[in-house]
Motif scaffolding. Structure first.
Motif, PDB file in Angstrom:
ATOM      1  N   LEU A  27       0.829  -1.190   0.000  1.00  0.00           N
ATOM      2  CA  LEU A  27       0.000   0.000   0.000  1.00  0.00           C
ATOM      3  C   LEU A  27       0.869   1.247   0.000  1.00  0.00           C
ATOM      4  O   LEU A  27       1.858   1.318   0.738  1.00  0.00           O
ATOM      5  CB  LEU A  27      -0.920   0.023   1.221  1.00  0.00           C
ATOM      6  CG  LEU A  27      -2.035  -1.026   1.286  1.00  0.00           C
ATOM      7  CD1 LEU A  27      -2.854  -0.829   2.547  1.00  0.00           C
ATOM      8  CD2 LEU A  27      -2.922  -0.959   0.060  1.00  0.00           C
TER       9      LEU A  27
ATOM     10  N   LEU B 135      -3.612   4.421   1.392  1.00  0.00           N
ATOM     11  CA  LEU B 135      -4.031   4.522   2.776  1.00  0.00           C
ATOM     12  C   LEU B 135      -5.023   5.659   2.965  1.00  0.00           C
ATOM     13  O   LEU B 135      -5.960   5.557   3.768  1.00  0.00           O
ATOM     14  CB  LEU B 135      -2.804   4.717   3.675  1.00  0.00           C
ATOM     15  CG  LEU B 135      -3.009   4.452   5.169  1.00  0.00           C
ATOM     16  CD1 LEU B 135      -3.539   3.045   5.394  1.00  0.00           C
ATOM     17  CD2 LEU B 135      -1.719   4.658   5.941  1.00  0.00           C
TER      18      LEU B 135
ATOM     19  N   ALA C 158      -1.024  -6.427   2.824  1.00  0.00           N
ATOM     20  CA  ALA C 158      -1.113  -5.357   3.805  1.00  0.00           C
ATOM     21  C   ALA C 158      -2.298  -5.611   4.720  1.00  0.00           C
ATOM     22  O   ALA C 158      -3.382  -6.003   4.262  1.00  0.00           O
ATOM     23  CB  ALA C 158      -1.261  -4.008   3.122  1.00  0.00           C
TER      24      ALA C 158
ATOM     25  N   ALA D  73      -4.522  -3.372   6.968  1.00  0.00           N
ATOM     26  CA  ALA D  73      -4.719  -1.929   7.032  1.00  0.00           C
ATOM     27  C   ALA D  73      -6.079  -1.601   7.625  1.00  0.00           C
ATOM     28  O   ALA D  73      -6.978  -2.440   7.672  1.00  0.00           O
ATOM     29  CB  ALA D  73      -4.600  -1.320   5.641  1.00  0.00           C
TER      30      ALA D  73
ATOM     31  N   SER E 233      -1.224   0.694   8.683  1.00  0.00           N
ATOM     32  CA  SER E 233      -0.952  -0.286   7.631  1.00  0.00           C
ATOM     33  C   SER E 233       0.319  -1.031   7.964  1.00  0.00           C
ATOM     34  O   SER E 233       1.339  -0.410   8.262  1.00  0.00           O
ATOM     35  CB  SER E 233      -0.808   0.401   6.270  1.00  0.00           C
ATOM     36  OG  SER E 233      -0.456  -0.535   5.278  1.00  0.00           O
TER      37      SER E 233
ATOM     38  N   HIS F  52       2.758  -4.331   6.482  1.00  0.00           N
ATOM     39  CA  HIS F  52       3.000  -5.269   5.383  1.00  0.00           C
ATOM     40  C   HIS F  52       3.535  -6.580   5.936  1.00  0.00           C
ATOM     41  O   HIS F  52       4.370  -6.592   6.857  1.00  0.00           O
ATOM     42  CB  HIS F  52       3.999  -4.677   4.381  1.00  0.00           C
ATOM     43  CG  HIS F  52       3.433  -3.577   3.552  1.00  0.00           C
ATOM     44  ND1 HIS F  52       4.048  -2.363   3.382  1.00  0.00           N
ATOM     45  CD2 HIS F  52       2.274  -3.506   2.858  1.00  0.00           C
ATOM     46  CE1 HIS F  52       3.305  -1.590   2.619  1.00  0.00           C
ATOM     47  NE2 HIS F  52       2.226  -2.265   2.281  1.00  0.00           N
TER      48      HIS F  52
END
Length: 534
Positions: free
Chosen positions: A105, A110, A158, A160, A167, A169
């Protein structure tokens, strides 16, 4: 001192959508933190220069833990992500805005998630998941996010949220993760119970009885080996407590089982996270009427042969668990479809114990007794090449296979398509042998399509099909001199040019949607089904 990952927090109060709280806490796991959100140099959705700037807050942000415990760069395909939210107010956390997204992301992504306005491209990357809160104020809250499908090994995802904004990963491990047991029951889109689930794999599992709870807020119960009772040693089942009730509003609820069972090496297995849902009304099995040459087998009918029994199931989705005569098998059978019990000893008595489960989890237990017949031939249509790379119809073929234990006489046997019938040469077809029905001008090795082995029997006919075999798919039948259908192949799926339509296994029954699949051609050889098809 506890380390927390530096992320941009957002504690703006938002309306909390009510979700049931989990009845059981997550298993404690070592803390692993995701790296600070970094915008990749090249954005994948047309970002501009401001997308490369991410606020670097000094305040501590949410932490991420994985269950089962694993590094964030080697997470298992089946997992739950727990995000710790220290000091968060209850109204600032909206589980409905937590997402699992395939790939990385950017800051622009986001912001879309924060606004709740996802682009089409980003929406297509969202993995189905559910999220729920753990804990209540004044203590610290945590948010659990559970993907509802296995994540792809080697891929980045991700975790999020838009409220609060964060967020993380993670990367899925390419090796070393527990094998994933497929969810066999209830069937997809037809679940009518939250109190039973069955997962099965390829190998026998150790005995297990372990407490388990469906989350969030689902019924408690146990994980046990076996699909029903002790039948199905390669399966695990979840059995909800008899007094357990569905949560309020259960008609729309989605619940997940634990991500891992039999913890510890080398016995650990992951459980396919397809959710438990009330998707259907109960569909009880109503016994079908059996033909004169069939015997009643529970709610289905059985045609007994020499080394096999062909079973025709009732007109409802059913899970069949069968033990006896060397069997310990579990079949998830769509309405009215057949399946085969094989191999069995010819000319022998057979005693079977049956457990048949409907989509609401109701179990019917029966027994079955029969005497198998003397050995006989079983000639089947095993593979069809209707659209070769080489010239048509000359390079087309239909592969036959004698799956029986005695020779088959092909005198009077015909191959029928929608346009007519082609009589086969009157030869003796040995057990375990392959034969290709081909046109008279067929060339074994035209250097364009895979050639058969030199020992493959070629049955040359003046005309294969009324006008050749249809590239768009057509049903074929193999009939004896009395018109009885010995074997058949379906019109679909339709292969691409140069590909064949192949039976997934010699015992795979005619009339079942899963008995044939597209494949690389293997004339005169065993069909190989697990090849990558372009």
């Amino acid at each position: 001192m506890t380390h927390r990952c530096p992320l941009r927090p957002s504690w703006t109060p938002r309306a909390l959508r009510a979700l049931p709280l989990a009845l059981a806490p997550l298993v404690a796991s070592p803390l692993s933190c995701a790296p600070e959100l970094v915008v990749p140099p090249q954005l994948d959705e047309g970002g501009d220069e401001e997308d490369a700037e991410v606020a670097g807050p000094a305040d501590p942000g949410p932490e991420l833990q994985i269950e089962p415990a694993a590094p964030l760069d080697a997470a298992p395909p089946v997992l739950r992500a727990r995000v710790l939210l220290p000091g968060a107010a209850l109204g600032s956390v909206d589980p409905a805005r937590a997402l699992v997204v395939r790939g990385k992301l950017s800051a622009a992504h986001l912001r879309q998630i924060e606004r709740g306005e996802l682009s089409t491209a980003l929406s297509e990357r969202v993995v189905p998941s559910i999220a729920w809160l753990n804990g209540t104020p004044p203590g610290d809250l945590s948010l659990t996010v559970a993907p509802l499908a296995s994540l792809a090994p080697g891929e980045t995802y991700a975790i999020a949220s838009g409220s609060p904004v964060f967020s993380h990963h993670i990367q899925i491990a390419t090796e070393g993760s527990p094998p994933v047991l497929s969810r066999l029951w209830p069937p997809p889109d037809a679940g009518a119970t939250l109190g039973l689930g069955v997962w099965c794999g390829d190998a026998p599992l150790p005995e297990v009885v372990a407490a388990a709870t469906l989350a969030p807020g689902g019924p408690a119960g146990e994980l046990r080996r076996g699909a029903v009772d002790d039948i199905g040693a390669r399966c695990l089942r979840f059995e909800g407590e008899p007094t357990a009730t569905a949560p309020p509003g259960a008609d729309g609820v989605r619940l997940v089982g634990p991500p891992v069972a039999l913890p510890g090496e080398p016995t650990a297995v992951s459980l396919d996270p397809r959710p438990f849902m009330l998707e259907s009304e109960p569909l009880p099995a109503i016994a079908v009427a059996c033909a004169p040459d069939e015997l009643a087998l529970g709610p289905g009918c059985a045609r007994v042969a020499d080394d096999r029994i062909l079973v025709r199931s009732a007109d409802a989705p059913l899970l069949w668990a069968i033990a006896g005569a060397g069997f310990d098998e579990v079949f998830a059978v769509p309405p009215g479809e057949p399946f085969v019990l094989a191999p069995l000893p010819p000319s022998s008595p057979v005693e079977l114990a049956l457990a048949i489960v409907d989509n609401a989890g109701v179990v019917e237990r029966r027994t079955f007794s029969a005497m198998t017949l003397a050995p006989m031939p079983h000639v089947i249509i095993n593979e069809v090449l209707a659209n070769p790379v080489g010239p048509e119809p000359g390079q087309e073929w239909v592969e036959l296979y004698n799956d029986g234990d005695v020779p088959a006489e092909l005198t009077g046997v015909v191959l029928a398509d929608v346009g007519g019938e082609t009589e086969l040469p009157p030869i003796s077809f040995m057990p375990g042998a392959y034969a290709l029905v081909v046109n008279e001008d067929y060339v074994s090795d035209d250097e364009l399509d895979p050639p058969p082995p030199p020992e493959t029997l070629l049955l040359r006919v003046p005309k294969l099909g009324s006008h050749g075999l249809s590239n768009s798919g057509e049903p074929l039948k193999l009939k004896d001199r009395g018109g009885v259908v010995l074997s058949r192949s379906p019109a679909a799926p339709v292969p691409k040019p140069g590909m064949s339509l192949a039976r997934v296994a010699p015992h795979a029954p005619d009339g079942s949607a899963g008995s044939f699949a597209t494949s690389w051609p293997t004339p005169g050889r065993v069909n190989i089904m697990n090849q990558e098809i372009p």
